[in-house]
Write a protein that holds these residues in place. Structure first.
Motif, PDB file in Angstrom:
ATOM      1  N   PRO A 133       0.879  -1.157  -0.014  1.00  0.00           N
ATOM      2  CA  PRO A 133       0.108   0.017  -0.115  1.00  0.00           C
ATOM      3  C   PRO A 133       0.828   1.250  -0.013  1.00  0.00           C
ATOM      4  O   PRO A 133       0.372   2.471  -0.186  1.00  0.00           O
ATOM      5  CB  PRO A 133      -0.754  -0.110   1.484  1.00  0.00           C
ATOM      6  CG  PRO A 133       0.014  -0.991   2.069  1.00  0.00           C
ATOM      7  CD  PRO A 133       0.774  -1.930   1.144  1.00  0.00           C
ATOM      8  N   ARG A 134       2.083   1.170   0.238  1.00  0.00           N
ATOM      9  CA  ARG A 134       3.047   2.373   0.292  1.00  0.00           C
ATOM     10  C   ARG A 134       3.391   2.771  -1.005  1.00  0.00           C
ATOM     11  O   ARG A 134       4.103   3.836  -1.298  1.00  0.00           O
ATOM     12  CB  ARG A 134       4.270   1.967   1.125  1.00  0.00           C
ATOM     13  CG  ARG A 134       3.775   1.822   2.755  1.00  0.00           C
ATOM     14  CD  ARG A 134       4.961   1.403   3.605  1.00  0.00           C
ATOM     15  NE  ARG A 134       5.515   0.042   2.963  1.00  0.00           N
ATOM     16  CZ  ARG A 134       6.768  -0.585   3.313  1.00  0.00           C
ATOM     17  NH1 ARG A 134       7.121  -0.001   4.568  1.00  0.00           N
ATOM     18  NH2 ARG A 134       6.986  -1.510   2.755  1.00  0.00           N
ATOM     19  N   ASN A 135       3.203   1.622  -2.058  1.00  0.00           N
ATOM     20  CA  ASN A 135       3.740   2.003  -3.291  1.00  0.00           C
ATOM     21  C   ASN A 135       2.453   2.118  -4.370  1.00  0.00           C
ATOM     22  O   ASN A 135       1.604   1.358  -4.310  1.00  0.00           O
ATOM     23  CB  ASN A 135       4.386   0.405  -4.057  1.00  0.00           C
ATOM     24  CG  ASN A 135       4.782   0.926  -5.157  1.00  0.00           C
ATOM     25  OD1 ASN A 135       4.967   2.078  -5.946  1.00  0.00           O
ATOM     26  ND2 ASN A 135       5.363  -0.369  -5.978  1.00  0.00           N
ATOM     27  N   VAL A 136       2.533   3.643  -4.805  1.00  0.00           N
ATOM     28  CA  VAL A 136       1.335   3.927  -5.588  1.00  0.00           C
ATOM     29  C   VAL A 136       1.078   3.002  -6.738  1.00  0.00           C
ATOM     30  O   VAL A 136       0.063   2.889  -7.145  1.00  0.00           O
ATOM     31  CB  VAL A 136       1.561   5.614  -5.820  1.00  0.00           C
ATOM     32  CG1 VAL A 136       0.473   5.990  -6.581  1.00  0.00           C
ATOM     33  CG2 VAL A 136       1.547   6.218  -4.515  1.00  0.00           C
ATOM     34  N   THR A 189     -11.909  -2.792  -1.189  1.00  0.00           N
ATOM     35  CA  THR A 189     -11.142  -1.683  -1.402  1.00  0.00           C
ATOM     36  C   THR A 189     -11.295  -0.559  -0.721  1.00  0.00           C
ATOM     37  O   THR A 189     -12.321  -0.213  -0.182  1.00  0.00           O
ATOM     38  CB  THR A 189     -10.420  -1.604  -2.978  1.00  0.00           C
ATOM     39  OG1 THR A 189     -11.784  -0.835  -3.420  1.00  0.00           O
ATOM     40  CG2 THR A 189     -10.140  -2.923  -3.525  1.00  0.00           C
ATOM     41  N   ASP A 190     -10.276   0.294  -0.457  1.00  0.00           N
ATOM     42  CA  ASP A 190     -10.730   1.683   0.177  1.00  0.00           C
ATOM     43  C   ASP A 190     -10.748   2.799  -0.938  1.00  0.00           C
ATOM     44  O   ASP A 190     -11.269   2.373  -2.173  1.00  0.00           O
ATOM     45  CB  ASP A 190      -9.578   2.083   1.217  1.00  0.00           C
ATOM     46  CG  ASP A 190      -8.144   2.411   0.389  1.00  0.00           C
ATOM     47  OD1 ASP A 190      -8.124   2.217  -0.883  1.00  0.00           O
ATOM     48  OD2 ASP A 190      -7.123   2.498   0.918  1.00  0.00           O
ATOM     49  N   ASN A 191     -10.972   4.119  -0.512  1.00  0.00           N
ATOM     50  CA  ASN A 191     -11.320   5.089  -1.258  1.00  0.00           C
ATOM     51  C   ASN A 191     -10.013   5.463  -2.397  1.00  0.00           C
ATOM     52  O   ASN A 191     -10.337   6.391  -3.358  1.00  0.00           O
ATOM     53  CB  ASN A 191     -11.703   6.427  -0.635  1.00  0.00           C
ATOM     54  CG  ASN A 191     -10.317   6.764   0.450  1.00  0.00           C
ATOM     55  OD1 ASN A 191      -9.783   6.004   1.067  1.00  0.00           O
ATOM     56  ND2 ASN A 191     -10.203   8.232   0.303  1.00  0.00           N
ATOM     57  N   GLN A 192      -8.753   4.760  -1.999  1.00  0.00           N
ATOM     58  CA  GLN A 192      -7.846   4.968  -3.089  1.00  0.00           C
ATOM     59  C   GLN A 192      -7.542   3.754  -3.875  1.00  0.00           C
ATOM     60  O   GLN A 192      -6.520   3.735  -4.826  1.00  0.00           O
ATOM     61  CB  GLN A 192      -6.788   5.324  -2.114  1.00  0.00           C
ATOM     62  CG  GLN A 192      -6.600   6.579  -1.407  1.00  0.00           C
ATOM     63  CD  GLN A 192      -5.506   6.782  -0.573  1.00  0.00           C
ATOM     64  OE1 GLN A 192      -4.341   6.514  -1.300  1.00  0.00           O
ATOM     65  NE2 GLN A 192      -5.443   7.193   0.673  1.00  0.00           N
ATOM     66  N   GLY A 193      -8.582   2.763  -3.665  1.00  0.00           N
ATOM     67  CA  GLY A 193      -8.369   1.477  -4.583  1.00  0.00           C
ATOM     68  C   GLY A 193      -7.253   0.692  -4.248  1.00  0.00           C
ATOM     69  O   GLY A 193      -6.987  -0.269  -4.624  1.00  0.00           O
ATOM     70  N   ARG A 194      -6.962   0.875  -2.899  1.00  0.00           N
ATOM     71  CA  ARG A 194      -5.996  -0.328  -2.220  1.00  0.00           C
ATOM     72  C   ARG A 194      -6.754  -1.326  -1.710  1.00  0.00           C
ATOM     73  O   ARG A 194      -7.894  -1.167  -0.960  1.00  0.00           O
ATOM     74  CB  ARG A 194      -5.102   0.557  -1.053  1.00  0.00           C
ATOM     75  CG  ARG A 194      -4.406   1.882  -1.432  1.00  0.00           C
ATOM     76  CD  ARG A 194      -3.535   2.236  -0.470  1.00  0.00           C
ATOM     77  NE  ARG A 194      -4.593   2.725   0.613  1.00  0.00           N
ATOM     78  CZ  ARG A 194      -3.975   3.460   1.836  1.00  0.00           C
ATOM     79  NH1 ARG A 194      -2.795   3.585   1.962  1.00  0.00           N
ATOM     80  NH2 ARG A 194      -5.075   4.095   2.685  1.00  0.00           N
ATOM     81  N   ASP A 195      -6.123  -2.463  -1.841  1.00  0.00           N
ATOM     82  CA  ASP A 195      -6.702  -3.819  -1.140  1.00  0.00           C
ATOM     83  C   ASP A 195      -6.741  -3.684   0.318  1.00  0.00           C
ATOM     84  O   ASP A 195      -5.794  -3.497   0.799  1.00  0.00           O
ATOM     85  CB  ASP A 195      -5.938  -4.856  -1.487  1.00  0.00           C
ATOM     86  CG  ASP A 195      -6.379  -6.292  -1.117  1.00  0.00           C
ATOM     87  OD1 ASP A 195      -7.442  -6.447  -0.937  1.00  0.00           O
ATOM     88  OD2 ASP A 195      -5.321  -7.037  -0.819  1.00  0.00           O
TER      89      ASP A 195
END
Length: 299
Positions: free
Chosen positions: A41-44, A70-76
């Motif tokens: 998640p730290r890697n865009v 996923t969240d509002n940023q598209g992260r798993d």
């Protein structure tokens, strides 16, 4: 008491066994988070905005690629929670370790020397415990944010939070070690060590400290859950870990903004993991406290 009854007392209850297994599993996930997490998640570049706000896989509109959505940023969320769990556990353990080391040192000094030194240290401790831990932590975190630049706050955020939590937690260790040290100082083997000219530092470390470590370990286990909750509270209030260090408290704060818009999983999933972690630590800590309680052992 029969031999069978005595043997049963030595066996931990089923709830403790389950809590221990859960705690070990969570610790394994913390250690191997970079290997287990589907994405970093730290890697865009590892996630996409096109995958944002996808429900968990068990819901109608869910995607099998994202077990918890996923969240509002598209992260798993699985990856984000694993990394957040890692940061929360590290912060909690760091705060407990710092508080234990400081409390043991001051408790040994107060119990061994007594007199004015003991009075000063214990009165300082009384003043600190008269304030809630979260209030002291908020005060220290606020002072650090006011005195440091945003870049320095982001880089030193873990150390700031650890110090803010430990400042108010060392008193319990110091009181316990002081009481035990005062008992040990009156024993013959410590008097003999003084008579033959052993330095106070050696007497405290070699003769007194080993006899108080069991109590310190039990207190540390119980306080670990409180330290993790304090960090989560600070992060939820925006005074703890920043977005660059997504602890469980930070994830819950981010998810809370979308809770009433139907995206409940963004807040509920990390909150559930936090509850499970704290509950497991509390159950194991309570068992260790009862197991090493001299009064219960005597019965």
């Amino acid at each position: 008491m029969t031999a069978l009854a005595s043997y049963r007392l030595r066996l931990p209850p089923a709830s403790v066994v389950v809590a221990g297994l859960i705690l070990v599993t969570l610790l394994v996930l913390v250690i191997f988070a970079p290997l287990i997490a589907p994405i970093d998640p730290r890697n865009v570049s590892s996630y996409s905005l096109s995958d944002m706000e996808i429900p968990p896989a068990f819901m109608t509109d869910g995607d099998p690629r994202f077990l918890l959505g996923t969240d509002n940023q598209g992260r798993d969320l699985v990856s984000v929670i694993l990394y957040g769990l890692r940061i929360s556990v590290v912060i909690g353990m760091g705060a407990v370790l710092l508080a234990a080391v400081l409390g043991v040192i001051l408790g040994l000094i107060a119990g061994y020397f007594g007199g004015l030194i003991d009075t000063i240290l214990m009165r300082v401790g009384d003043i600190l415990v008269s304030f809630p831990t979260i209030l002291v932590a908020l005060l220290i975190a606020g002072i650090a944010r006011a005195q440091l630049t945003p870049a320095m706050v982001a880089n030193w955020a873990p150390a700031i939070v650890i110090g803010a939590i430990a400042v108010n937690e060392w008193v319990q260790y110091a009181r316990t070690v002081r009481a035990a040290a005062m008992v040990e100082v009156s024993r013959d083997y410590v008097r003999a060590a003084k008579v033959i000219g052993l330095p106070p530092l050696r007497i405290m470390l070699r003769h007194i400290l080993p006899n108080v470590m069991s109590s310190v370990m039990v207190i540390a286990t119980i306080n670990l859950a409180g330290a993790i909750l304090t960090e989560a509270t600070l992060s939820f209030l925006g005074a703890g870990m920043p977005a660059t260090y997504p602890s469980l408290g930070t994830l819950i704060r981010i998810g809370n903004e979308f809770l009433f818009s139907g995206l409940w999983w963004i807040a509920v999933m990390p909150a559930s993991v936090l509850v499970i972690l704290v509950l497991a630590v509390n159950v194991v800590g309570d068992y260790l406290r009862d197991r090493f309680n001299p009064k219960l052992m005597a019965r």
